[in-house]
Design an enzyme around this catalytic site. Structure first.
Site, PDB file in Angstrom:
ATOM      1  CG  HIS A  86      -1.950   1.153   1.080  1.00  0.00           C
ATOM      2  ND1 HIS A  86      -3.054   1.265   0.486  1.00  0.00           N
ATOM      3  CD2 HIS A  86      -1.713   2.486   1.776  1.00  0.00           C
ATOM      4  CE1 HIS A  86      -3.456   2.483   0.841  1.00  0.00           C
ATOM      5  NE2 HIS A  86      -2.864   3.316   1.354  1.00  0.00           N
ATOM      6  CG  ASP A 165     -11.636   4.028   6.172  1.00  0.00           C
ATOM      7  OD1 ASP A 165     -11.152   5.055   6.675  1.00  0.00           O
ATOM      8  OD2 ASP A 165     -11.451   4.088   4.698  1.00  0.00           O
ATOM      9  NE  ARG A 172      -9.576  11.388   8.337  1.00  0.00           N
ATOM     10  CZ  ARG A 172      -8.741  10.333   7.849  1.00  0.00           C
ATOM     11  NH1 ARG A 172      -9.102   9.093   7.446  1.00  0.00           N
ATOM     12  NH2 ARG A 172      -7.370  10.637   7.749  1.00  0.00           N
ATOM     13  CB  SER A 187      -8.183   5.594   7.259  1.00  0.00           C
ATOM     14  OG  SER A 187      -8.364   5.658   6.077  1.00  0.00           O
ATOM     15  CE  LYS A 191      -8.845   2.507   3.267  1.00  0.00           C
ATOM     16  NZ  LYS A 191      -8.989   3.788   3.121  1.00  0.00           N
TER      17      LYS A 191
HETATM   18  N1  URA Z   1      -5.534   7.010   2.407  1.00  0.00           N
HETATM   19  C1  URA Z   1      -6.573   6.404   3.134  1.00  0.00           C
HETATM   20  O1  URA Z   1      -7.034   5.188   2.745  1.00  0.00           O
HETATM   21  N2  URA Z   1      -7.066   6.732   4.215  1.00  0.00           N
HETATM   22  C2  URA Z   1      -6.585   8.140   4.880  1.00  0.00           C
HETATM   23  O2  URA Z   1      -6.798   8.456   5.825  1.00  0.00           O
HETATM   24  C3  URA Z   1      -5.439   8.557   4.011  1.00  0.00           C
HETATM   25  C4  URA Z   1      -5.089   8.198   2.843  1.00  0.00           C
END
Ligand code: URA
Length: 428
Positions: A86, A165, A172, A187, A191
């Site tokens: 990621h 999220d 956000r 966040s 995932k």
């Molecule tokens: N990417 C995400 O999935 N969440 C965040 O808070 C920032 C970047």
């Protein structure tokens, strides 16, 4: 049925710098997901967290509550080791594209659930959709078949993965509470833990084009995410990598696919190749494969072969010509000297204004829009030399794009004193 807690009490506790209990966190995330508390209340809580922070235990509980809000993936029936990567997002960041097939060429399965671009940072799914026929919506049973057969799939994360999220992130985004370590870490990791791979390498970007502008904040984010992953049973490590200047020589969807194929053919730009290889080594090591000669595998065509099989398995034609923008504009050097600045944010915003990115989730993107980069940081340039080629389907956008791009270019008499290094730190 009466609710267990009053959200106003929870907001007040955090606003005043207090600690939220595991039960309060589980309840507030669940209550927001099912609509029992309002956007304005969650926005106030996010802002309190932004200002007051969360301790380690609260971050773990917040992450767990978001995982528990939805489905989790399970690849154990595959009978293969799984690994994932990621990135916190950058400009010209196409690393997942060569990386997935490269790692899969060693027999490790790579299920990558990716996102779309927002603002000046691109998204892997938008890039893949530049390939004629490519389909990013892959049902779970088909994903398992592709992983068994090809070893890598890059697809859209289903709506069922960490739905809390999705809702909190959208809020956000419009309340200026994105760039906060506990909220970003929870966040991303909710995932990634829900996505179910055995191991994970994080590419935490640092610099003007990244969420994290300075290396200390990026290190704190990386450390928090690595600990969250390892504690949840996902072997996790991180690289801190430079995002003060764009990655590689292309920004924009179709242009970045072309560069990906170059990397997989052994001809990619040095920074993209270095980072792809380093991330691949980390993923392979965490999967029990040591001393892999990944550079060689980019040259001998085996990673390219997996890429083509993945593209076909997801409905695309790897040999079809990629779409090309009908309009281009060249940016040239205004003087002789050394290119000392080619700013990631300036070019990222420029590419977005050309049409490569979206301002809102629902907006379409131009697959062909973007920027080709002809000279990198530290290179000697001469007056009139081509530095950039801008691409778009809508030429009226050149002017606004140039307003962002031009201040991001600096040519100086002296060469930069420090060498540009793509990898800044490693966190295990
Ligand atoms: N990417 C995400 O999935 N969440 C965040 O808070 C920032 C970047």
């Amino acid at each position: 049925m009466a609710e267990k807690f009053d959200v106003v009490d929870i907001i007040r506790t955090k606003r005043d710098g207090g600690e939220l209990s595991p039960e309060e966190i589980a309840w507030v995330v669940d209550a927001y997901t099912r609509g029992a508390i309002g956007d304005e209340q969650m926005a106030a809580l996010n802002m309190s967290i932004f200002i007051r922070g969360m301790n380690r235990r609260e971050i773990v509980d917040w992450t767990r509550a978001m995982i528990d809000s939805g489905d989790t993936m399970d690849f154990s029936a595959l009978g293969k080791v799984t690994t994932d990567k990621h990135s916190t997002g950058g400009v010209g960041d196409k690393l997942s594209l060569p990386l997935g097939p490269l790692v899969a060429s060693y027999g490790v399965a790579v299920p990558m659930l990716s996102g779309r671009g927002l603002g000046h940072t691109g998204g892997t799914l938008d890039k893949l959709e530049a390939i004629p026929g490519f389909n990013v919506d892959v049902p779970n049973d088909r994903m398992m078949d592709i992983l068994k057969d090809v070893g890598v799939v890059i697809a859209a994360a289903g709506a069922g993965l960490a739905p809390a999220d999705k809702k909190i992130y959208a809020l956000r985004d419009i309340t200026s509470t994105v760039d906060c370590v506990p909220l970003i870490a929870s966040s991303i990791m909710s995932k990634k833990i829900a996505a179910g791979a055995d191991s994970l390498v994080l590419d935490v970007k640092v610099g003007s084009g990244a969420f994290m502008k300075d290396v200390d904040a990026a290190r704190e984010l990386a450390r928090t995410m690595v600990d969250l992953g390892n504690d949840a049973g996902v072997r996790t490590c991180a690289l801190l990598t430079d995002m003060s200047t764009p990655l590689g020589r292309t920004i924009g969807n179709s242009l970045e696919i072309r560069e990906t194929v170059d990397v997989l053919s052994g001809n990619g730009p040095a920074d993209v190749v270095e980072l792809t290889c380093e991330l691949a080594r980390k993923m392979l090591e965490m999967s029990g494969i040591h001393d892999a000669d990944v550079e060689e595998r980019l040259k001998d065509g085996r990673a390219l072969d997996v890429w083509k099989r993945m593209v076909r398995a997801q409905g695309g034609d790897p040999d079809a010509p990629l779409p090309v923008a009908p309009h281009t504009h060249e940016v040239v050097a205004e003087r002789d000297g050394y290119l000392t600045k080619l700013d990631a944010l300036a070019l990222g915003v420029g590419s977005w204004r050309l049409g490569a990115g979206r301002a809102r989730k629902e907006d379409p993107v131009q697959l062909t829009a973007g920027i080709e980069i002809h000279a990198g940081i530290g290179e000697k340039v001469t007056r009139g030399q081509k530095l950039l080629t801008l691409h778009t389907e809508t030429p009226e956008k050149f002017e606004r794009a140039l307003e962002s791009i031009n201040p991001g270019i600096e040519i100086s008499d002296a060469a930069p004193t420090t060498e540009h290094k793509p990898i800044l730190d490693r966190i295990d």
